[in-house]
Design a protein around this motif. Structure first.
Motif, PDB file in Angstrom:
ATOM      1  N   ARG A 639       0.833  -1.198   0.000  1.00 35.51           N
ATOM      2  CA  ARG A 639       0.000   0.000   0.000  1.00 35.51           C
ATOM      3  C   ARG A 639       0.867   1.248   0.000  1.00 35.51           C
ATOM      4  NH1 ARG A 639      -2.868  -4.027   2.068  1.00 35.51           N
ATOM      5  NH2 ARG A 639      -5.126  -4.047   1.726  1.00 35.51           N
ATOM      6  N   LYS A 640       0.622   2.084  -0.989  1.00 31.69           N
ATOM      7  CA  LYS A 640       1.338   3.354  -1.038  1.00 31.69           C
ATOM      8  C   LYS A 640       0.718   4.340  -0.043  1.00 31.69           C
ATOM      9  CE  LYS A 640       2.966   3.137  -5.800  1.00 31.69           C
ATOM     10  NZ  LYS A 640       3.008   3.825  -7.096  1.00 31.69           N
ATOM     11  N   VAL A 641       1.529   5.233   0.434  1.00 37.52           N
ATOM     12  CA  VAL A 641       1.065   6.248   1.386  1.00 37.52           C
ATOM     13  C   VAL A 641       1.272   7.614   0.745  1.00 37.52           C
ATOM     14  CG1 VAL A 641       1.295   7.187   3.713  1.00 37.52           C
ATOM     15  CG2 VAL A 641       1.660   4.727   3.306  1.00 37.52           C
ATOM     16  N   LYS A 642       0.175   8.311   0.524  1.00 32.42           N
ATOM     17  CA  LYS A 642       0.214   9.591  -0.179  1.00 32.42           C
ATOM     18  C   LYS A 642       1.112  10.595   0.553  1.00 32.42           C
ATOM     19  CE  LYS A 642      -2.846  13.089  -2.179  1.00 32.42           C
ATOM     20  NZ  LYS A 642      -4.246  13.568  -2.302  1.00 32.42           N
ATOM     21  N   ASP A 643       1.925  11.265  -0.228  1.00 34.20           N
ATOM     22  CA  ASP A 643       2.807  12.343   0.258  1.00 34.20           C
ATOM     23  C   ASP A 643       3.925  11.857   1.170  1.00 34.20           C
ATOM     24  OD1 ASP A 643       1.218  14.239  -1.094  1.00 34.20           O
ATOM     25  OD2 ASP A 643      -0.138  14.395   0.625  1.00 34.20           O
ATOM     26  N   GLU A 644       4.171  10.548   1.171  1.00 33.46           N
ATOM     27  CA  GLU A 644       5.274  10.022   1.972  1.00 33.46           C
ATOM     28  C   GLU A 644       6.193   9.184   1.089  1.00 33.46           C
ATOM     29  OE1 GLU A 644       5.940  10.940   4.928  1.00 33.46           O
ATOM     30  OE2 GLU A 644       4.050  11.912   5.483  1.00 33.46           O
ATOM     31  N   LYS A 661      -4.170  12.576   8.194  1.00 25.90           N
ATOM     32  CA  LYS A 661      -3.058  13.485   8.476  1.00 25.90           C
ATOM     33  C   LYS A 661      -1.755  12.692   8.528  1.00 25.90           C
ATOM     34  CE  LYS A 661      -5.956  16.925  10.752  1.00 25.90           C
ATOM     35  NZ  LYS A 661      -6.246  17.694  11.983  1.00 25.90           N
ATOM     36  N   LYS A 662      -1.095  12.646   9.678  1.00 25.60           N
ATOM     37  CA  LYS A 662       0.194  11.952   9.791  1.00 25.60           C
ATOM     38  C   LYS A 662       0.042  10.623  10.541  1.00 25.60           C
ATOM     39  CE  LYS A 662       3.165  14.732   7.791  1.00 25.60           C
ATOM     40  NZ  LYS A 662       4.059  14.293   6.695  1.00 25.60           N
ATOM     41  N   TYR A 688      13.178   7.090   8.207  1.00 26.12           N
ATOM     42  CA  TYR A 688      11.989   7.271   9.034  1.00 26.12           C
ATOM     43  C   TYR A 688      12.123   6.475  10.337  1.00 26.12           C
ATOM     44  CZ  TYR A 688       9.049   9.201   5.239  1.00 26.12           C
ATOM     45  OH  TYR A 688       8.493   9.982   4.246  1.00 26.12           O
ATOM     46  N   THR A 689      11.423   6.965  11.347  1.00 26.91           N
ATOM     47  CA  THR A 689      11.183   6.205  12.567  1.00 26.91           C
ATOM     48  C   THR A 689       9.676   5.964  12.672  1.00 26.91           C
ATOM     49  OG1 THR A 689      13.051   7.189  13.728  1.00 26.91           O
ATOM     50  CG2 THR A 689      11.355   6.172  15.084  1.00 26.91           C
ATOM     51  N   PHE A 690       9.285   4.691  12.922  1.00 26.06           N
ATOM     52  CA  PHE A 690       7.862   4.336  12.977  1.00 26.06           C
ATOM     53  C   PHE A 690       7.494   3.901  14.392  1.00 26.06           C
ATOM     54  CE2 PHE A 690       9.167   3.688   8.600  1.00 26.06           C
ATOM     55  CZ  PHE A 690       8.158   4.315   7.901  1.00 26.06           C
ATOM     56  N   ASN A 691       6.306   4.292  14.804  1.00 28.47           N
ATOM     57  CA  ASN A 691       5.779   3.904  16.109  1.00 28.47           C
ATOM     58  C   ASN A 691       4.415   3.248  15.923  1.00 28.47           C
ATOM     59  OD1 ASN A 691       7.834   5.216  17.957  1.00 28.47           O
ATOM     60  ND2 ASN A 691       7.161   6.994  16.749  1.00 28.47           N
ATOM     61  N   LYS A 722      -2.387   1.402  14.836  1.00 31.75           N
ATOM     62  CA  LYS A 722      -2.258   2.836  14.561  1.00 31.75           C
ATOM     63  C   LYS A 722      -0.769   3.120  14.393  1.00 31.75           C
ATOM     64  CE  LYS A 722      -3.010   7.255  16.959  1.00 31.75           C
ATOM     65  NZ  LYS A 722      -3.561   7.838  18.215  1.00 31.75           N
ATOM     66  N   VAL A 723      -0.404   3.743  13.286  1.00 28.72           N
ATOM     67  CA  VAL A 723       1.006   3.979  12.970  1.00 28.72           C
ATOM     68  C   VAL A 723       1.260   5.474  12.859  1.00 28.72           C
ATOM     69  CG1 VAL A 723       2.895   3.504  11.370  1.00 28.72           C
ATOM     70  CG2 VAL A 723       1.063   1.814  11.661  1.00 28.72           C
ATOM     71  N   THR A 724       2.269   5.932  13.569  1.00 26.59           N
ATOM     72  CA  THR A 724       2.759   7.302  13.400  1.00 26.59           C
ATOM     73  C   THR A 724       4.234   7.238  13.052  1.00 26.59           C
ATOM     74  OG1 THR A 724       3.188   7.457  15.783  1.00 26.59           O
ATOM     75  CG2 THR A 724       1.071   8.299  14.981  1.00 26.59           C
ATOM     76  N   TRP A 725       4.779   8.332  12.524  1.00 26.52           N
ATOM     77  CA  TRP A 725       6.165   8.311  12.080  1.00 26.52           C
ATOM     78  C   TRP A 725       6.778   9.700  12.152  1.00 26.52           C
ATOM     79  CZ3 TRP A 725       1.908   7.388   9.065  1.00 26.52           C
ATOM     80  CH2 TRP A 725       1.583   8.378   8.124  1.00 26.52           C
TER      81      TRP A 725
END
Length: 730
Positions: A639-644, A661-662, A688-691, A722-725
Motif C-alpha cells: 500500500r502506497k502512502v500519499k505524500d510520503e 493526516k500523519k 523514518y522512525t515508525f511507532n 495505529k502507525v505514526t512516524w
C-alpha cells in the motif's frame, strides 16, 4: 464384512483381551496398552466403542518396554525389538480433546522396510471390527495427511499426520509421503511408506507424528461437515510447526517478469492482424486462447492502477485482439482464436474446433464483467453479445454441466470427470458468480434469479464439490454474495462447503526431501482434485479469490476458523509463489522436456507445475498465463502512502487501511494467536522512525529489523494498528 489384512485381524483379536498399562486421560477416555507386536493408544467412546492407534510396531512380533514415565496426561515410553529402538511420546489436551503422539525409531542395523501396517483400527462395543464408518475425506497424493470420519454412532475423529516430520525418513529411504493416510474401513490411518533405500544404523527417524481430535458430535449434512472440518483443521493448525516465510521483494520480481513477458518472443504469436500471448513459452502449435489473454490482462490492469499509471503497452496489445475471439454465428466468444482453429491437432478432447471445457466459457466472461465494471466499453460490448449464449447453455444443461460439450450443437462430448463422478460440479458456482456480476452491472433481476437457480445444484455436495481450485474459490465468493443479498443461511453454508473443499486440497506440510529441498511447499494448493502437482496459475487465482472473499465478508460474522485459514494461506502463498519461477530453482530439478512448448530457465515466467521431491518440475510447461502472479500480489499486499516516501507491506490481509493526516490506521486479518509481518519499505530519500500503537495502553513493539531499505515489525492477526512516524535528518 470386507476382508482385512493379517495384521489388522491379529490386532483386532488381541485388542479384545489386552491389558491396560496406563490411563492417559480419563475424561477423554484414552489408555495405553502393549500387545505382542504393537504399543497401542486406545480411545473408548461413551457408548463403549473403541478406536485403537498403533504407535511402536515390531515386524518380528516381539516388543518390550524398557522405560515408562508418566506425568499427568503426558507419557513417554521407551521400547525395543530385535531391529529397532523406539521412543513414543503421547500427550492429551483435555480441554480440546486433542491427542498428540510421536513415534521415534532408531534402527539397530541398516534396515529396509518393505511394508508397514495402518495405525488405526475401529472396534465396536464387543471389541470386534463390526463397526460402520463414514469417511468424509482422506489424503490424496501429497495433500495434507488428513483422515476425517464418523465412527459408527460413537463420535467423529479428525486425524492429522504431520508429514513434515517424516522428511529425514523419506530422504534416506528415498520414498514419498504421498498417499500414506487413508485406507478402507475398519483398517485405516497412516502407514509408513515403503523404503526404496536402507535406513541408517543408529540414525533417529520420526516414524509418525499424529494429532487426533475427538468429538461426540456426528456431522452429517454437507454444511455441518464443512463447518466442523474448518474448525477442527484450524485447531490442529495452531499445533503444527509452521515454516518461516521470508520477505520476497515482489516489487523487483514484477518488473523482471514484465520485461520478459513483453520482450521474449516465446511468449507471443501473431495472427489475424494482432499479437497474442501463447499459453506456454514457445507454444506455437496451439492457437491463442481467450482465457490466457484475460488472465494476464486483469491483474496487469490492477498493477498499473496501483502504480498510478493510466496505461501500458501490454494492456493495449492484449485488449486489441479480444474481439477476434467472438463467433457471430453462435453469438459468443470461443476458447481458441477462430482464425487459427485449423492448427488444432485433436490430440486431446478440448483441442478440437468448437469444443468447450465447461468452466472455460465462464472464466473469460467473468473477467470481461470485471473490465465492464471499470468502464471498459469493448469488454462491455463483448460480454453483452455473449451472455445470452452462456445462459442458453446453462438452461439447456439444467445447471449441471458436463466436462466437454460441442458449442454449436450442445452435444455432450464427455459427461463425467470419472465414471459415476458427474461433471464439473463447481461450475454452477462460477456461473452464479457471472450472473451476479451481470446483475450488478444491469440491475436486472433475471440475472440474480439465474444465480439462485445455479446455486441449487451445489446443495447436497460436500468435498466432491471441488473440480478446479480457482472455480471452487470463485463459487465460495458467489455464495457469500448471495447470502449477503438474501440473508439465507444456506448460501453461507454453501460458501463454507466450497472453502472446506479448497482447504482439503492443500499441502499442509513442508516437503524437504529430494528436489523439494529447493522450494517451499507448505500450504500449496492443488489445481484439480486428483492433480499430482501444485500449479502457479490456480494458486494465484485462489489467492485473489480468497482476498475477495474476505472483502465481501466485511461486517459479516463468518467463522473465526475461516479468517485464520485464509490469512495463513495468503501469508504462505506470497512466500512461496516466487519459487514457480525457474530462475529461483536449481536447474537439475527442472524437467528437460515439457509437455507443451519449451522451458527457458532464464525467464521470469512461472513453471506450471511443482511436484513431489522425487520428481522433476516443469513437466507440463512454462505458463505464460501464470504471468499474473506478481501483478496480482502487489496491489493486495503493498500500500502506497500519499505524500510520503515509504510503502507499507503486510503478509496478512489488511482491512480499513486509511491515512488521516500523519497517522495510518489498519486492521490485520487472521487470528490473534498467530503473527504476521508488517514492513515499511523506504525509497531512500528520507530515513523514518515508525511507532505502532496497538491500543489497551500496551507499549508498541520494537522493530525486529531495521535497514536503510526497510523497517520490519512482527504483530499479531486480528489487530487494530495505529502507525505514526517521524522523518529523520538524512
Amino acid at each position: 464384512m470386507k476382508p482385512m489384512s493379517i495384521w489388522a485381524a491379529n490386532a483386532a483379536a488381541e485388542l479384545q483381551h489386552i491389558d491396560t498399562l496406563a490411563l492417559v486421560s480419563e475424561p477423554v477416555g484414552v489408555s495405553l496398552s502393549l500387545g505382542s507386536d504393537s504399543l497401542w493408544l486406545v480411545k473408548r467412546w461413551p457408548d463403549g466403542g473403541k478406536i485403537a492407534f498403533r504407535t511402536a510396531f515390531s515386524p518380528s512380533g516381539k516388543l518390550r518396554i524398557t522405560k515408562m514415565d508418566q506425568q499427568g496426561t503426558k507419557i513417554l515410553v521407551s521400547l525395543e525389538c530385535s531391529t529397532l529402538k523406539y521412543e513414543v511420546m503421547a500427550a492429551i489436551d483435555e480441554g480440546q480433546r486433542l491427542l498428540r503422539y510421536t513415534v521415534s525409531a532408531s534402527p539397530k542395523i541398516s534396515l529396509n522396510l518393505p511394508y508397514w501396517p495402518k495405525d488405526m483400527i475401529s472396534l465396536n462395543q464387543k471389541g470386534k471390527t463390526g463397526t460402520r464408518g463414514t469417511i468424509h475425506t482422506q489424503q490424496r497424493g501429497t495433500r495434507s495427511g488428513i483422515l476425517y470420519f464418523n465412527q459408527d454412532r460413537s463420535g467423529s475423529v479428525f486425524y492429522f499426520q504431520n508429514l513434515s516430520a517424516l522428511n529425514r525418513y523419506c530422504e534416506d529411504a528415498q520414498c514419498s509421503a504421498g498417499a500414506t493416510v487413508g485406507g478402507e474401513w475398519p483398517e485405516i490411518g497412516f502407514s509408513l511408506p515403503a523404503s526404496n533405500a536402507p535406513l541408517k544404523k543408529d540414525q533417529t527417524y520420526i516414524f509418525s507424528e499424529a494429532l487426533v481430535n475427538f468429538s461426540d458430535h456426528l456431522p452429517e449434512s454437507p454444511g455441518e461437515i464443512a463447518i466442523d472440518y474448518l474448525n477442527r483443521l484450524s485447531l490442529t493448525y495452531l499445533q503444527l510447526p509452521r515454516p518461516e516465510r521470508f520477505y520476497l521483494n515482489w516489487l523487483d520480481i514484477v518488473e523482471k517478469g514484465l520485461n520478459d513477458l513483453v520482450y521474449h518472443k516465446g511468449c507471443w504469436s501473431f495472427a489475424a492482424g494482432h499479437a497474442y500471448l501463447n499459453a506456454y513459452v514457445a507454444d506455437y502449435k496451439n492457437p491463442p486462447e481467450v482465457m490466457v489473454q484475460l488472465a494476464v490482462l486483469l491483474p496487469m490492469i490492477e498493477y498499473v492502477n496501483w502504480k498510478g499509471e493510466t496505461n501500458h503497452q501490454l494492456i493495449a496489445e492484449l485488449k486489441s485482439g479480444l474481439e477476434n475471439f467472438y463467433e457471430e454465428d453462435m453469438k459468443t466468444i470461443v476458447r481458441w482464436l477462430p482464425a487459427m482453429e485449423e492448427n488444432l491437432d485433436h490430440s486431446e478432447e478440448q483441442k478440437k474446433t468448437r469444443i468447450m471445457d465447461a468452466w472455460y466459457l465462464h472464466h473469460p466472461l467473468m473477467n470481461l464483467a470485471r473490465l465492464s465494471d471499470h468502464g471498459d466499453k469493448m469488454a462491455h460490448d463483448l460480454l453483452f453479445k455473449s451472455i445470452g449464449y452462456a445462459m442458453h447453455v446453462a438452461q439447456t444443461f439444467k445447471y449441471k454441466w458436463p466436462v466437454f460439450y460441442q458449442m454449436d450443437t450442445l452435444n455432450v462430448i464427455k459427461a463425467e470427470t470419472a465414471e459415476g463422478a458427474g461433471g464439473e460440479k463447481d461450475v454452477p458456482g462460477t456461473y452464479a458468480d457471472l450472473m451476479l456480476r451481470m446483475w450488478k452491472l444491469t440491475g436486472e433481476k433475471r440475472f440474480f434469479k439465474e444465480a439462485e437457480r445455479a446455486a441449487k445444484e451445489l446443495v447436497g455436495l460436500s468435498f466432491d464439490i471441488f473440480y478446479q481450485a480457482n472455480n471452487t474459490a470463485f463459487s465460495a465468493g458467489a455464495m457469500l454474495r448471495l447470502y449477503k443479498e438474501t440473508g439465507n443461511q444456506k448460501y453461507l453454508y454453501l460458501s463454507y462447503v466450497c472453502l472446506a473443499a479448497i482447504f482439503d486440497n492443500v499441502q499442509l506440510w513442508e516437503c524437504n526431501y529430494g528436489h523439494a529441498k529447493n522450494f517451499p511447499t507448505f500450504f500449496g494448493i492443488f489445481p484439480l482434485r486428483d492433480a499430482p502437482y501444485t500449479a502457479a496459475y490456480e494458486e494465484q487465482e485462489v489467492y485473489a479469490a480468497l482476498h475477495d472473499y474476505l472483502a465481501e465478508a466485511e461486517g459479516i460474522d463468518i467463522l473465526p476458523s475461516v479468517r485464520l485459514l485464509i490469512a495463513e494461506f495468503i501469508r504462505h502463498t506470497i512466500g512461496r509463489l516466487a519459487y514457480y519461477y525457474p530462475t529461483m530453482l536449481k536447474s537439475d530439478m527442472i524437467a528437460t522436456k515439457s509437455k507443451t512448448g519449451e522451458i527457458d530457465q532464464r525467464l521470469w515466467i512461472a513453471l506450471e507445475d511443482l511436484h513431489d521431491g522425487w520428481e522433476h518440475s516443469g513437466e507440463v510447461g512454462q505458463e505464460v498465463y501464470g504471468a499474473g502472479i506478481a501483478f496480482g500480489v502487489i496491489p493486495k499486499q503493498y500500500r502506497k502512502v500519499k505524500d510520503e516516501h515509504f510503502t507499507v507491506f503486510c503478509d496478512y490481509p489488511v482491512a480499513s487501511f486509511r491515512k488521516v493526516k500523519k497517522t495510518l490506521y489498519m486492521t490485520t486479518g487472521g487470528d490473534a494467536r498467530l503473527e504476521c509481518r508488517l514492513i515499511f519499505l523506504l525509497d531512500g530519500r528520507h530515513p523514518y522512525t515508525f511507532n505502532l500503537d496497538l491500543g489497551d495502553e500496551i507499549p508498541g513493539p520494537e522493530p525486529v529489523k531495521v535497514t536503510p531499505e526497510l523497517v520490519e515489525f512482527s504483530i499479531t492477526g486480528n489487530l487494530k494498528v495505529k502507525v505514526t512516524w517521524t522523518k529523520k535528518s538524512p
